[in-house]
Design an enzyme around this catalytic site. Structure first.
Site, PDB file in Angstrom:
ATOM      1  N   VAL A  64       0.808  -1.232   0.000  1.00 37.87           N
ATOM      2  CA  VAL A  64       0.000   0.000   0.000  1.00 37.87           C
ATOM      3  C   VAL A  64       0.837   1.276   0.000  1.00 37.87           C
ATOM      4  O   VAL A  64       0.292   2.365  -0.166  1.00 37.87           O
ATOM      5  CB  VAL A  64      -1.012   0.039   1.178  1.00 37.87           C
ATOM      6  CG1 VAL A  64      -2.029  -1.079   1.066  1.00 37.87           C
ATOM      7  CG2 VAL A  64      -0.308   0.030   2.530  1.00 37.87           C
ATOM      8  N   ASN A  90      -7.033  -0.756   6.554  1.00 36.38           N
ATOM      9  CA  ASN A  90      -6.636  -1.484   7.776  1.00 36.38           C
ATOM     10  C   ASN A  90      -5.150  -1.839   7.843  1.00 36.38           C
ATOM     11  O   ASN A  90      -4.606  -2.010   8.930  1.00 36.38           O
ATOM     12  CB  ASN A  90      -7.500  -2.755   7.845  1.00 36.38           C
ATOM     13  CG  ASN A  90      -6.975  -3.780   8.808  1.00 36.38           C
ATOM     14  OD1 ASN A  90      -7.156  -3.680  10.009  1.00 36.38           O
ATOM     15  ND2 ASN A  90      -6.281  -4.786   8.273  1.00 36.38           N
ATOM     16  N   SER A 152      -6.086   3.730  16.464  1.00 40.59           N
ATOM     17  CA  SER A 152      -5.678   2.933  17.632  1.00 40.59           C
ATOM     18  C   SER A 152      -5.846   3.767  18.893  1.00 40.59           C
ATOM     19  O   SER A 152      -5.763   5.008  18.841  1.00 40.59           O
ATOM     20  CB  SER A 152      -4.205   2.538  17.504  1.00 40.59           C
ATOM     21  OG  SER A 152      -3.724   2.036  18.732  1.00 40.59           O
ATOM     22  N   TYR A 164       4.243   5.097  15.737  1.00 37.76           N
ATOM     23  CA  TYR A 164       2.902   4.507  15.619  1.00 37.76           C
ATOM     24  C   TYR A 164       1.821   5.487  16.091  1.00 37.76           C
ATOM     25  O   TYR A 164       0.809   5.690  15.417  1.00 37.76           O
ATOM     26  CB  TYR A 164       2.876   3.208  16.435  1.00 37.76           C
ATOM     27  CG  TYR A 164       1.631   2.384  16.281  1.00 37.76           C
ATOM     28  CD1 TYR A 164       1.421   1.602  15.142  1.00 37.76           C
ATOM     29  CD2 TYR A 164       0.661   2.354  17.285  1.00 37.76           C
ATOM     30  CE1 TYR A 164       0.275   0.823  15.010  1.00 37.76           C
ATOM     31  CE2 TYR A 164      -0.474   1.573  17.162  1.00 37.76           C
ATOM     32  CZ  TYR A 164      -0.664   0.814  16.027  1.00 37.76           C
ATOM     33  OH  TYR A 164      -1.796   0.033  15.903  1.00 37.76           O
ATOM     34  N   ALA A 165       2.050   6.106  17.268  1.00 36.18           N
ATOM     35  CA  ALA A 165       1.055   7.038  17.815  1.00 36.18           C
ATOM     36  C   ALA A 165       0.831   8.213  16.863  1.00 36.18           C
ATOM     37  O   ALA A 165      -0.305   8.644  16.649  1.00 36.18           O
ATOM     38  CB  ALA A 165       1.507   7.537  19.189  1.00 36.18           C
ATOM     39  N   ALA A 166       1.933   8.708  16.272  1.00 37.07           N
ATOM     40  CA  ALA A 166       1.804   9.841  15.341  1.00 37.07           C
ATOM     41  C   ALA A 166       0.946   9.448  14.140  1.00 37.07           C
ATOM     42  O   ALA A 166       0.094  10.217  13.689  1.00 37.07           O
ATOM     43  CB  ALA A 166       3.191  10.295  14.882  1.00 37.07           C
ATOM     44  N   LYS A 168      -1.350   7.085  14.015  1.00 36.07           N
ATOM     45  CA  LYS A 168      -2.746   6.774  14.357  1.00 36.07           C
ATOM     46  C   LYS A 168      -3.533   8.042  14.710  1.00 36.07           C
ATOM     47  O   LYS A 168      -4.747   8.091  14.537  1.00 36.07           O
ATOM     48  CB  LYS A 168      -2.789   5.736  15.480  1.00 36.07           C
ATOM     49  CG  LYS A 168      -2.252   4.359  15.034  1.00 36.07           C
ATOM     50  CD  LYS A 168      -3.000   3.829  13.803  1.00 36.07           C
ATOM     51  CE  LYS A 168      -2.593   2.427  13.403  1.00 36.07           C
ATOM     52  NZ  LYS A 168      -3.308   1.924  12.222  1.00 36.07           N
ATOM     53  N   ILE A 197      -5.993  -5.928  20.808  1.00 33.81           N
ATOM     54  CA  ILE A 197      -6.809  -6.991  20.211  1.00 33.81           C
ATOM     55  C   ILE A 197      -5.897  -8.168  19.875  1.00 33.81           C
ATOM     56  O   ILE A 197      -4.754  -7.973  19.424  1.00 33.81           O
ATOM     57  CB  ILE A 197      -7.513  -6.495  18.917  1.00 33.81           C
ATOM     58  CG1 ILE A 197      -8.172  -5.115  19.123  1.00 33.81           C
ATOM     59  CG2 ILE A 197      -8.529  -7.519  18.423  1.00 33.81           C
ATOM     60  CD1 ILE A 197      -9.309  -5.056  20.106  1.00 33.81           C
TER      61      ILE A 197
HETATM   62  P1  NAP Z   1      -1.567  -7.768  11.542  1.00 33.53           P
HETATM   63  O1  NAP Z   1      -2.098  -9.006  12.173  1.00 33.53           O
HETATM   64  O2  NAP Z   1      -0.100  -7.560  11.529  1.00 33.53           O
HETATM   65  O3  NAP Z   1      -2.155  -7.643  10.073  1.00 33.53           O
HETATM   66  C1  NAP Z   1      -1.855  -6.525   9.270  1.00 33.53           C
HETATM   67  C2  NAP Z   1      -1.816  -6.968   7.834  1.00 33.53           C
HETATM   68  O4  NAP Z   1      -1.430  -5.833   7.044  1.00 33.53           O
HETATM   69  C3  NAP Z   1      -0.787  -8.063   7.586  1.00 33.53           C
HETATM   70  O5  NAP Z   1      -1.326  -9.090   6.786  1.00 33.53           O
HETATM   71  C4  NAP Z   1       0.315  -7.301   6.889  1.00 33.53           C
HETATM   72  O6  NAP Z   1       1.080  -8.097   5.984  1.00 33.53           O
HETATM   73  C5  NAP Z   1      -0.455  -6.258   6.112  1.00 33.53           C
HETATM   74  N1  NAP Z   1       0.430  -5.184   5.696  1.00 33.53           N
HETATM   75  C6  NAP Z   1       1.441  -4.621   6.407  1.00 33.53           C
HETATM   76  N2  NAP Z   1       2.086  -3.717   5.666  1.00 33.53           N
HETATM   77  C7  NAP Z   1       1.480  -3.723   4.450  1.00 33.53           C
HETATM   78  C8  NAP Z   1       1.716  -3.007   3.258  1.00 33.53           C
HETATM   79  N3  NAP Z   1       2.722  -2.107   3.151  1.00 33.53           N
HETATM   80  N4  NAP Z   1       0.920  -3.243   2.199  1.00 33.53           N
HETATM   81  C9  NAP Z   1      -0.069  -4.163   2.282  1.00 33.53           C
HETATM   82  N5  NAP Z   1      -0.342  -4.871   3.384  1.00 33.53           N
HETATM   83  C10 NAP Z   1       0.432  -4.655   4.462  1.00 33.53           C
HETATM   84  O7  NAP Z   1      -2.192  -6.499  12.283  1.00 33.53           O
HETATM   85  P2  NAP Z   1      -3.608  -6.325  13.010  1.00 33.53           P
HETATM   86  O8  NAP Z   1      -3.391  -6.470  14.457  1.00 33.53           O
HETATM   87  O9  NAP Z   1      -4.648  -7.116  12.320  1.00 33.53           O
HETATM   88  O10 NAP Z   1      -3.813  -4.758  12.747  1.00 33.53           O
HETATM   89  C11 NAP Z   1      -4.641  -4.266  11.702  1.00 33.53           C
HETATM   90  C12 NAP Z   1      -4.793  -2.768  11.898  1.00 33.53           C
HETATM   91  O11 NAP Z   1      -5.358  -2.517  13.189  1.00 33.53           O
HETATM   92  C13 NAP Z   1      -3.486  -2.001  11.859  1.00 33.53           C
HETATM   93  O12 NAP Z   1      -3.675  -0.762  11.213  1.00 33.53           O
HETATM   94  C14 NAP Z   1      -3.166  -1.783  13.323  1.00 33.53           C
HETATM   95  O13 NAP Z   1      -2.341  -0.662  13.526  1.00 33.53           O
HETATM   96  C15 NAP Z   1      -4.543  -1.598  13.891  1.00 33.53           C
HETATM   97  N6  NAP Z   1      -4.636  -1.868  15.325  1.00 33.53           N
HETATM   98  C16 NAP Z   1      -4.408  -3.120  15.811  1.00 33.53           C
HETATM   99  C17 NAP Z   1      -4.513  -3.330  17.184  1.00 33.53           C
HETATM  100  C18 NAP Z   1      -4.286  -4.666  17.805  1.00 33.53           C
HETATM  101  O14 NAP Z   1      -4.273  -4.742  19.044  1.00 33.53           O
HETATM  102  N7  NAP Z   1      -4.110  -5.742  17.049  1.00 33.53           N
HETATM  103  C19 NAP Z   1      -4.836  -2.262  18.023  1.00 33.53           C
HETATM  104  C20 NAP Z   1      -5.067  -1.017  17.481  1.00 33.53           C
HETATM  105  C21 NAP Z   1      -4.978  -0.826  16.131  1.00 33.53           C
HETATM  106  P3  NAP Z   1       2.490  -8.699   6.458  1.00 33.53           P
HETATM  107  O15 NAP Z   1       2.191  -9.628   7.572  1.00 33.53           O
HETATM  108  O16 NAP Z   1       2.995  -9.361   5.214  1.00 33.53           O
HETATM  109  O17 NAP Z   1       3.313  -7.516   6.894  1.00 33.53           O
END
Ligand code: NAP
Length: 254
Positions: A64, A90, A152, A164-166, A168, A197
């Protein structure tokens, strides 16, 4: 907007929250475009979505942060599905670290620019590029649309998460801006700010960080990806919801 037969694009759709949201939309008969970098995991997610009842599932292996690739991907989605209705922005990464470390008056560490930039690139620029392309397709076709950005709880500022905070916090600023700019086209934009999560992302956390994090959550547990998917569904279905952030965090305050 109803989810059945809507064309929903989910970035980072191969695992974690993106996959959970995709599966939820699939079970309601949506048409899905799943974007991620890992082609094998995308295939796996697509197969699961088909099984759950998605009307159509297409996968796009794309980074992305790559402007040309994102433009080509949204053009391909537009051509295949005849437009799109919803984007869930996402995809995101964590690269945590302290801004500086100092011992006995000596600076022992500074956050490298690359560590800062990599998170800005994915979380902020990736969200910008996908939002721009999705809204262009929606506006061009004169169809109503919805953009959901994933922020987040860390947007308030959190130790070890300068980068990360910046991003989000920036995602929320873009959400409000897009709600204001794009409302005239019938495009709504809203954000979800999850707390901790249970996904592959949080599985990277060190045990002491997990313990510290859980001690701050009044409900004393991780959230589940399905609980975030539930909020995404609400945003899509409620046609007067725009420009706001839904916080799903078990009551945690950083
Ligand atoms: P995740 O399990 O790491 O999944 C994120 C997905 O995004 C992965 O499949 C990753 O692929 C893909 N991705 C990363 N960089 C990318 C890029 N440049 N282009 C295309 N795809 C890319 O994370 P998640 O926990 O589901 O988080 C999803 C979103 O929720 C994120 O924005 C995160 O900041 C936000 N969030 C999560 C939490 C939490 O507690 N889990 C809390 C607050 C916010 P790769 O594995 O190949 O890198």
């Amino acid at each position: 907007m109803q989810i059945k037969d809507s064309v929903i694009v989910v970035t980072g759709g191969a695992q974690g929250l993106g996959r959970s949201m995709a599966e939820d939309f699939a079970s309601q008969g949506a048409k899905l475009a799943l974007l991620d970098m890992n082609a094998d995991m995308l295939d796996d997610a697509a197969a699961a979505c088909q099984k759950l009842g998605a009307a159509d599932v297409q996968t796009y292996s794309v980074n992305v942060t790559d402007e040309a690739a994102v433009e080509a991907t949204f053009a391909a989605i537009d051509a295949h599905f005849d437009g799109l209705d919803v984007l869930v922005n996402n995809a995101g990464i964590l690269r945590d670290g302290m801004l500086i470390k100092c011992k006995d008056g000596e600076i022992t560490h500074k956050m490298p620019l690359q560590q800062w930039q990599s998170v800005i690139d994915v979380n902020l620029t990736g969200t910008f590029l996908c939002g721009r392309e999705a809204s262009a397709v929606m506006a061009k076709r004169g169809k109503k649309g919805v953009i959901i950005n994933i922020s987040s709880v860390a947007r308030a500022g959190n130790i070890g998460q300068t980068n990360y905070a910046a991003t989000k916090a920036g995602v929320v600023a873009m959400t409000v801006t897009w709600a204001r700019e794009l409302g005239r086209f019938g495009i709504r934009c809203a954000a979800i700010a999850p707390g901790f999560i249970e996904t592959p992302m949080t599985a990277q956390m060190k045990p002491e960080a997990v313990e510290r994090a859980l001690s701050m959550v009044p409900l004393r547990r991780w959230g589940q990806p399905t609980e975030i998917a539930h909020s995404a569904r609400y945003i899509i279905e409620n046609d007067f919801f725009s420009g706001r952030v839904i916080e799903i965090d078990g009551g945690v305050r950083l």
